[in-house]
Motif scaffolding. Structure first.
Motif, PDB file in Angstrom:
ATOM      1  N   PRO A 142       0.801  -1.228   0.000  1.00  0.00           N
ATOM      2  CA  PRO A 142       0.000   0.000   0.000  1.00  0.00           C
ATOM      3  C   PRO A 142       0.832   1.276   0.000  1.00  0.00           C
ATOM      4  O   PRO A 142       0.536   2.214  -0.730  1.00  0.00           O
ATOM      5  N   VAL A 143       1.868   1.319   0.838  1.00  0.00           N
ATOM      6  CA  VAL A 143       2.843   2.424   0.833  1.00  0.00           C
ATOM      7  C   VAL A 143       4.187   1.784   1.159  1.00  0.00           C
ATOM      8  O   VAL A 143       4.493   1.519   2.324  1.00  0.00           O
ATOM      9  N   ALA A 144       4.978   1.548   0.127  1.00  0.00           N
ATOM     10  CA  ALA A 144       6.206   0.772   0.298  1.00  0.00           C
ATOM     11  C   ALA A 144       7.166   1.374   1.328  1.00  0.00           C
ATOM     12  O   ALA A 144       7.720   0.645   2.154  1.00  0.00           O
ATOM     13  N   PRO A 145       7.409   2.711   1.333  1.00  0.00           N
ATOM     14  CA  PRO A 145       8.319   3.246   2.345  1.00  0.00           C
ATOM     15  C   PRO A 145       7.821   3.023   3.772  1.00  0.00           C
ATOM     16  O   PRO A 145       8.626   2.768   4.668  1.00  0.00           O
ATOM     17  N   ALA A 146       6.511   3.110   3.980  1.00  0.00           N
ATOM     18  CA  ALA A 146       5.969   2.908   5.331  1.00  0.00           C
ATOM     19  C   ALA A 146       6.231   1.486   5.803  1.00  0.00           C
ATOM     20  O   ALA A 146       6.579   1.250   6.974  1.00  0.00           O
ATOM     21  N   ALA A 147       6.074   0.518   4.903  1.00  0.00           N
ATOM     22  CA  ALA A 147       6.331  -0.879   5.268  1.00  0.00           C
ATOM     23  C   ALA A 147       7.802  -1.094   5.591  1.00  0.00           C
ATOM     24  O   ALA A 147       8.149  -1.733   6.596  1.00  0.00           O
ATOM     25  N   ALA A 148       8.684  -0.558   4.746  1.00  0.00           N
ATOM     26  CA  ALA A 148      10.123  -0.732   4.959  1.00  0.00           C
ATOM     27  C   ALA A 148      10.581  -0.040   6.232  1.00  0.00           C
ATOM     28  O   ALA A 148      11.387  -0.587   6.999  1.00  0.00           O
ATOM     29  N   GLN A 149      10.093   1.156   6.475  1.00  0.00           N
ATOM     30  CA  GLN A 149      10.490   1.901   7.680  1.00  0.00           C
ATOM     31  C   GLN A 149       9.943   1.242   8.937  1.00  0.00           C
ATOM     32  O   GLN A 149      10.618   1.224   9.976  1.00  0.00           O
ATOM     33  N   GLY A 150       8.732   0.692   8.866  1.00  0.00           N
ATOM     34  CA  GLY A 150       8.208  -0.048  10.007  1.00  0.00           C
ATOM     35  C   GLY A 150       9.077  -1.247  10.325  1.00  0.00           C
ATOM     36  O   GLY A 150       9.430  -1.494  11.492  1.00  0.00           O
ATOM     37  N   TYR A 151       9.424  -1.996   9.291  1.00  0.00           N
ATOM     38  CA  TYR A 151      10.300  -3.167   9.449  1.00  0.00           C
ATOM     39  C   TYR A 151      11.630  -2.753  10.080  1.00  0.00           C
ATOM     40  O   TYR A 151      12.089  -3.359  11.062  1.00  0.00           O
ATOM     41  N   ASP A 152      12.230  -1.705   9.550  1.00  0.00           N
ATOM     42  CA  ASP A 152      13.539  -1.274  10.044  1.00  0.00           C
ATOM     43  C   ASP A 152      13.475  -0.778  11.482  1.00  0.00           C
ATOM     44  O   ASP A 152      14.416  -0.981  12.260  1.00  0.00           O
ATOM     45  N   SER A 153      12.376  -0.113  11.844  1.00  0.00           N
ATOM     46  CA  SER A 153      12.281   0.402  13.213  1.00  0.00           C
ATOM     47  C   SER A 153      12.270  -0.732  14.229  1.00  0.00           C
ATOM     48  O   SER A 153      12.855  -0.611  15.317  1.00  0.00           O
ATOM     49  N   MET A 154      11.644  -1.857  13.876  1.00  0.00           N
ATOM     50  CA  MET A 154      11.652  -3.014  14.774  1.00  0.00           C
ATOM     51  C   MET A 154      13.051  -3.596  14.889  1.00  0.00           C
ATOM     52  O   MET A 154      13.488  -3.985  15.977  1.00  0.00           O
ATOM     53  N   LEU A 155      13.784  -3.668  13.781  1.00  0.00           N
ATOM     54  CA  LEU A 155      15.147  -4.193  13.823  1.00  0.00           C
ATOM     55  C   LEU A 155      16.056  -3.305  14.670  1.00  0.00           C
ATOM     56  O   LEU A 155      16.914  -3.806  15.413  1.00  0.00           O
ATOM     57  N   LEU A 156      15.899  -1.993  14.562  1.00  0.00           N
ATOM     58  CA  LEU A 156      16.725  -1.076  15.350  1.00  0.00           C
ATOM     59  C   LEU A 156      16.431  -1.222  16.837  1.00  0.00           C
ATOM     60  O   LEU A 156      17.348  -1.209  17.664  1.00  0.00           O
ATOM     61  N   LEU A 157      15.157  -1.351  17.183  1.00  0.00           N
ATOM     62  CA  LEU A 157      14.808  -1.554  18.589  1.00  0.00           C
ATOM     63  C   LEU A 157      15.402  -2.860  19.106  1.00  0.00           C
ATOM     64  O   LEU A 157      15.955  -2.907  20.219  1.00  0.00           O
ATOM     65  N   ALA A 158      15.325  -3.916  18.314  1.00  0.00           N
ATOM     66  CA  ALA A 158      15.885  -5.210  18.732  1.00  0.00           C
ATOM     67  C   ALA A 158      17.388  -5.091  18.977  1.00  0.00           C
ATOM     68  O   ALA A 158      17.917  -5.641  19.962  1.00  0.00           O
ATOM     69  N   ALA A 159      18.083  -4.371  18.095  1.00  0.00           N
ATOM     70  CA  ALA A 159      19.526  -4.194  18.273  1.00  0.00           C
ATOM     71  C   ALA A 159      19.826  -3.434  19.560  1.00  0.00           C
ATOM     72  O   ALA A 159      20.798  -3.741  20.268  1.00  0.00           O
ATOM     73  N   ALA A 160      19.008  -2.442  19.882  1.00  0.00           N
ATOM     74  CA  ALA A 160      19.210  -1.672  21.119  1.00  0.00           C
ATOM     75  C   ALA A 160      18.987  -2.541  22.354  1.00  0.00           C
ATOM     76  O   ALA A 160      19.733  -2.439  23.337  1.00  0.00           O
ATOM     77  N   ILE A 161      17.975  -3.399  22.310  1.00  0.00           N
ATOM     78  CA  ILE A 161      17.715  -4.289  23.449  1.00  0.00           C
ATOM     79  C   ILE A 161      18.886  -5.251  23.634  1.00  0.00           C
ATOM     80  O   ILE A 161      19.326  -5.503  24.767  1.00  0.00           O
ATOM     81  N   ARG A 162      19.394  -5.784  22.538  1.00  0.00           N
ATOM     82  CA  ARG A 162      20.539  -6.698  22.645  1.00  0.00           C
ATOM     83  C   ARG A 162      21.746  -5.977  23.231  1.00  0.00           C
ATOM     84  O   ARG A 162      22.464  -6.536  24.072  1.00  0.00           O
ATOM     85  N   GLN A 163      21.987  -4.766  22.784  1.00  0.00           N
ATOM     86  CA  GLN A 163      23.147  -4.024  23.287  1.00  0.00           C
ATOM     87  C   GLN A 163      22.986  -3.664  24.761  1.00  0.00           C
ATOM     88  O   GLN A 163      23.927  -3.805  25.551  1.00  0.00           O
ATOM     89  N   ALA A 164      21.796  -3.218  25.128  1.00  0.00           N
ATOM     90  CA  ALA A 164      21.550  -2.825  26.524  1.00  0.00           C
ATOM     91  C   ALA A 164      21.438  -4.034  27.444  1.00  0.00           C
ATOM     92  O   ALA A 164      21.627  -3.915  28.657  1.00  0.00           O
TER      93      ALA A 164
END
Length: 408
Positions: free
Chosen positions: A317-339
């Protein structure tokens, strides 16, 4: 009984009892370890903004599913707690308070509409809970809680701020298409008003002023009066800041008036409800995009294929929104692993000093945030220009496609 000696516990029995307590403690610890990590996801899943909201949510869902299929984060599964904010600021404030106070989420992802973000993200800030904005683009979103008034800022973003988009829109119209007489059409929301200001500032840098500035409201269907005024003012092109349904009425109104000039605007011109409702009248419109639905790398092709298969659609439906949503979850996961923690303060600090390179869909994130900069997309990682062709958003320029592929 009084007078009888105390019975000593036999060594074997004492060992069994100790082992039983140890096993019970281990089971309890393991149960705690498998308690899900609750992540709040809010956006407009109904209404005129829903193509962005649904695409974003589904991108987040894909990332969370992949994380859980590989063992979760720190041995714990991710549980998405989703809420529809209906693109209404007051509703957005309510759902985020519910996510924080009742659901006890450890972080927030999402938010599509700038007005909703400005009205609701303060609850994450006050609770010291990180919020990674997946879609909303208002330039002030990550600047609402800056020092010295706020010693720590808990708002991050992975979408392209409107200052970047406005500069691209004006460059496309003024430099590439050589249009000097431009009209600005914007909606009356915070998103539209702030976007209009960004466009005017970008035009000033080219020593230009718009020949007309026209406003419309959400759910307006007749843009004839505004279009007639812009045409009478000599406009040779239109710059837009609005959302899909109203932008479709704008494009259709131009055709009804027999007036066809270039239409260049914010990334909302890529919304499926603009492309579908405007039909052939959408052809040729251009807009900045952080991601275009083309499998130009194996990583992106896998994402597109998985999205299509998972949600039963051919066009995101809106390709950038899907990609950015996906990436935001990956960034949060990386922060949890680091912390190695879900504590809000530790997560904020991890996001500001992320050590892990995160291979996202929009780009590879290498230290995307800092203490003073919470924008993942900046002028060195600028989006590309998209164009509607045959009801699809494609790269407007071949050199953009080549550069975008190299960026990955």
């Amino acid at each position: 009984m009084s007078g009888q000696p105390l019975r000593r516990e036999k060594p074997l029995l004492r060992f069994v009892r100790t082992a039983a307590f140890a096993a019970l403690a281990l089971l309890s610890a393991e149960s705690g370890a498998t308690e899900p990590i609750k992540v709040g996801v809010s956006g407009p899943f109904t209404g005129g903004s829903n193509p962005m909201g649904v695409a974003m949510r589904d991108g987040i869902r894909l990332a969370a599913r992949e994380i859980n299929e590989t063992g979760g984060i720190l041995g714990r599964p991710v549980l998405l707690v989703e809420r529809d904010d209906e693109a209404r600021p007051e509703r957005g404030a309510q759902v985020i308070q519910d996510l924080i106070n009742r659901e006890k989420v450890i972080a927030g992802l999402g938010i599509v509409n700038t007005g909703v973000a400005l009205a609701s993200q303060r609850f994450y800030q006050q609770s010291h809970i990180p919020m990674i904005t997946s879609v909303a683009t208002g330039s002030i979103i990550t600047k609402q809680f800056l020092p010295p008034q706020y010693p720590d800022n808990y708002i991050f973003r992975v979408s392209a701020p409107d200052t970047i988009q406005a500069a691209m829109i004006v460059e496309e119209a003024v430099v590439r298409q050589r249009i000097r007489k431009l009209a600005i059409f914007h909606d009356s929301t915070n998103y539209g008003q702030l976007g209009r200001e960004d466009l005017e500032r970008a035009l000033e840098r080219h020593s230009l002023k718009p020949v007309a500035v026209e406003r419309f409201n959400i759910r307006d269907v007749d843009m004839t009066p505004q279009l007639a005024r812009a045409r009478a003012a000599g406009a040779e092109g239109i710059l837009t800041y609005g959302l899909g349904p109203e932008l479709a009425h704008l494009a259709n109104g131009m055709v009804r008036l027999g007036w066809k000039v270039p239409l260049v605007g914010s990334w909302a011109l890529a919304m499926s409800n603009f492309i579908d409702n405007a039909g052939p009248n959408a052809e040729g419109t251009r807009m900045p995009q952080t991601f275009i639905q083309e499998g130009d790398t194996p990583r992106r092709k896998a994402f597109i294929d998985k999205y299509r298969k998972s949600f039963g659609v051919e066009r995101i439906p809106v390709a950038p929104a899907a990609a950015q949503g996906y990436d935001s979850m990956l960034l949060l996961a990386a922060a949890i692993r680091q912390a190695r923690s879900t504590d809000g303060t530790k997560l904020r600090e991890a996001l500001e000093s992320l050590q892990e390179k995160v291979e996202g869909i929009v780009m590879v994130y290498d230290r995307p945030f800092s203490r003073t900069d919470h924008e993942a997309i900046d002028t060195t990682r600028i989006p590309v220009m998209g164009e509607v062709r045959n009801s699809q958003v494609v790269f407007a320029y071949d050199e953009d496609k080549k550069r975008d592929t190299l960026r990955k």
